[in-house]
Design an enzyme around this catalytic site. Structure first.
Site, PDB file in Angstrom:
ATOM      1  N   ASP A 239      -8.262  53.213  92.697  1.00  0.00           N
ATOM      2  CA  ASP A 239      -7.761  52.890  91.356  1.00  0.00           C
ATOM      3  C   ASP A 239      -6.368  53.473  91.132  1.00  0.00           C
ATOM      4  OD1 ASP A 239      -7.726  51.716  88.888  1.00  0.00           O
ATOM      5  OD2 ASP A 239      -9.073  53.146  87.920  1.00  0.00           O
TER       6      ASP A 239
ATOM      7  N   HIS B  21      -6.290  49.959  87.185  1.00  0.00           N
ATOM      8  CA  HIS B  21      -6.909  49.194  86.097  1.00  0.00           C
ATOM      9  C   HIS B  21      -6.023  49.126  84.860  1.00  0.00           C
ATOM     10  CE1 HIS B  21      -8.467  53.214  84.628  1.00  0.00           C
ATOM     11  NE2 HIS B  21      -8.218  52.642  83.466  1.00  0.00           N
TER      12      HIS B  21
ATOM     13  N   SER C  48      -5.688  57.015  80.809  1.00  0.00           N
ATOM     14  CA  SER C  48      -5.814  56.531  82.181  1.00  0.00           C
ATOM     15  C   SER C  48      -4.464  56.443  82.866  1.00  0.00           C
ATOM     16  CB  SER C  48      -6.482  55.154  82.199  1.00  0.00           C
ATOM     17  OG  SER C  48      -7.818  55.242  81.790  1.00  0.00           O
TER      18      SER C  48
END
Length: 497
Positions: free
Chosen positions: A164, A134, A237
């Site tokens: 992911d 993402h 992230s």
């Protein structure tokens, strides 16, 4: 205090024996000091109890392998809402001309270039980098910034939205500092961990905490998250979660927060899941997961009783379409208890273990069937290329009238129900008594009952016979296999005695 006691005993002895005990007193003093020294040496220090005195050495060891990631996407402007002007207003033409000039350049619509910030880490000296999918999804340009300020353009090697995870590649002029994956299964709740990344675009940052929980699932099929209270925020992230050996045990992916900031509940995808995905992306540019070819559901206590299982465990097979499992002899109603030597507790574990297996591998699958265990040899297919199989053509109509059983109004199948559920035979649920156990178990009008007590049914008489058999066997419930919109599942329906 110990010395005073020894001296007091010595003074209490007769004079004629004091000299003899002087040597003994000295020896006891020496032994007491030795024991005290040993106790002090072996007792845990304050640093050992409180944790490491500093994480600086670990940061210096692995910090250069952590990177910041900036992405750029080209998006045409002029598509969002603008000022609202009442139709017919004298200013309408003025505002339309003004907005048109703002939204268009000399050669057409002027693009805007929003930047997305994330983190990542280097896993090889020649420039392979791991991050979250993402972070780079939809990006036209990806720039990687290193701790020393260098920036390199990156290309996407492969992505896996299911976990992911994304793998990038840069072309360095010299070998890069890199880190290795550790064994996430060895991480224990309470172990120290350290997160590194680019939180809120502030640049390289370090936070520490502990493993708060393991084997967390969020919403993905292959989820196996480590929960940590190490501060993780937006921008972290894709960054690594290190153990104290400097190994990556997780990839920081998500947080649970009411306000978008860290409240001490962060999630890192476990390295034992990530490492397999990364290896496939590097080798093939895509994932190639094993495919068993079954539909499954968890075993509840009531379902376990209906199957005769002593413990609530395994994955219950609800459908076996054309594929590897059917070719190996697997059947609806089998409970998969072991896959390739791994004991299966529930459906999530089976999906993860099968997905981590190699395409074309032949594995031993232990199933519980009819009160016994059987071992099947299954040659796995590839999940990504698995095709749905067509169901048989509808059969003829039954002529049995509707009947009420255990709160269910049952009727023969219609052609419409056959087509919608991909079955030939069974019973159609026309209505469900809202005050019945059937309603409590989630049965609905339109469901198709395919099996009762793991035996096919085509009539209400057969349904009643299966219920009677279960009651005679001392069971408190009977196991139904139903289909709803083509999706099968088992339901343990209590027997009204």
């Amino acid at each position: 205090m110990q010395t005073n006691r020894i001296q007091a005993v010595a003074q209490a002895l007769p004079r004629t024996r004091r000299s003899q005990h002087h040597a003994l007193t000295t020896l006891l003093l020496i032994l007491t000091m030795a024991v005290t020294a040993i106790a002090v040496t072996t007792a845990p220090s304050r640093a050992q109890i409180a944790g490491p005195a500093s994480f600086a050495d670990l940061v210096d060891e692995v910090g250069d392998a952590v990177v910041n990631i900036t992405t750029t996407s080209l998006v045409a402007t002029g598509t969002g809402p603008g000022p609202q002007v009442p139709p017919g207003s004298p200013l309408e033409d003025f505002f339309n001309d003004f907005l048109d000039q703002q939204q268009r350049g000399p050669n057409g619509p002027a693009p805007r270039r929003p930047n997305a910030l994330g983190s990542g880490f280097v896993i090889s000296e020649d420039g392979f980098i791991v991050t979250n999918n993402h972070v780079i999804e939809g990006a036209d340009e990806i720039m990687v910034e290193f701790r020393d300020g260098r920036e390199l353009a990156a290309t996407v090697i492969g992505t896996d939205p299911n976990t992911d995870i994304a793998v990038l590649k840069v072309e360095p002029e010299a070998p890069l500092v890199f880190v290795s994956f550790g064994d996430s299964d060895a991480a224990r709740v309470g172990d120290w961990v350290m997160a590194m990344g680019n939180p809120l675009g502030q640049g390289f940052s370090v936070s520490v905490g502990i493993v708060s929980a393991r084997e967390r699932a969020l919403s993905g099929t292959y989820d196996d998250f480590i929960q940590t209270d190490a501060a993780i925020n937006r921008g972290n992230s894709g960054g690594p979660l290190f153990n104290m050996a400097g190994e990556v045990v997780g990839v920081n992916t998500a947080i649970l927060s009411p306000n978008g900031g860290s409240i001490g509940i962060g999630f890192s995808q476990a390295s034992n899941v990530v490492a397999g995905v990364v290896n496939q992306l590097r080798e093939f540019g895509e994932t190639r997961r094993g495919w068993l070819g079954v539909r499954i559901q968890d075993v509840t206590a009531e379902i376990a009783e209906g199957l005769g299982l002593d413990i609530v465990t395994g994955a219950l097979v609800t459908d076996v379409p054309e594929g590897p499992a059917r070719e190996a002899g697997m059947e609806v109603g089998d409970v998969i208890t072991t896959f390739d030597g791994v004991e299966i507790d529930d459906t999530r574990e089976l999906v993860r273990v099968v997905g981590g297996s190699g395409v074309g591998d032949t594995v031993r699958v232990v199933v519980y069937r009819d009160g016994e265990t059987q071992t099947l040899l299954v040659t796995l297919g590839r999940r990504e290329t698995a095709e749905n199989v067509a169901f048989p053509e509808p059969g003829s109509e039954q002529v049995t009238p509707s009947s009420e059983v255990l709160g269910l109004t049952l009727a023969p199948l219609t052609d419409e129900a056959r087509e919608a559920n991909g079955v030939e035979d069974g019973l159609l649920v026309e209505a469900v008594d809202p005050n019945s156990d059937a309603a409590d178990r989630g049965l609905e009008a339109g469901d198709v009952i395919v099996e009762v007590g793991q035996q096919p049914v085509t009539s209400v008489d057969e349904f009643n016979a299966r219920v009677d058999q279960a009651e005679e066997a001392g069971q408190n419930s009977v196991l139904l296999l139903i289909r709803r919109g083509g999706t099968p599942r088992f339901v343990a329906l209590p027997i009204d005695k």
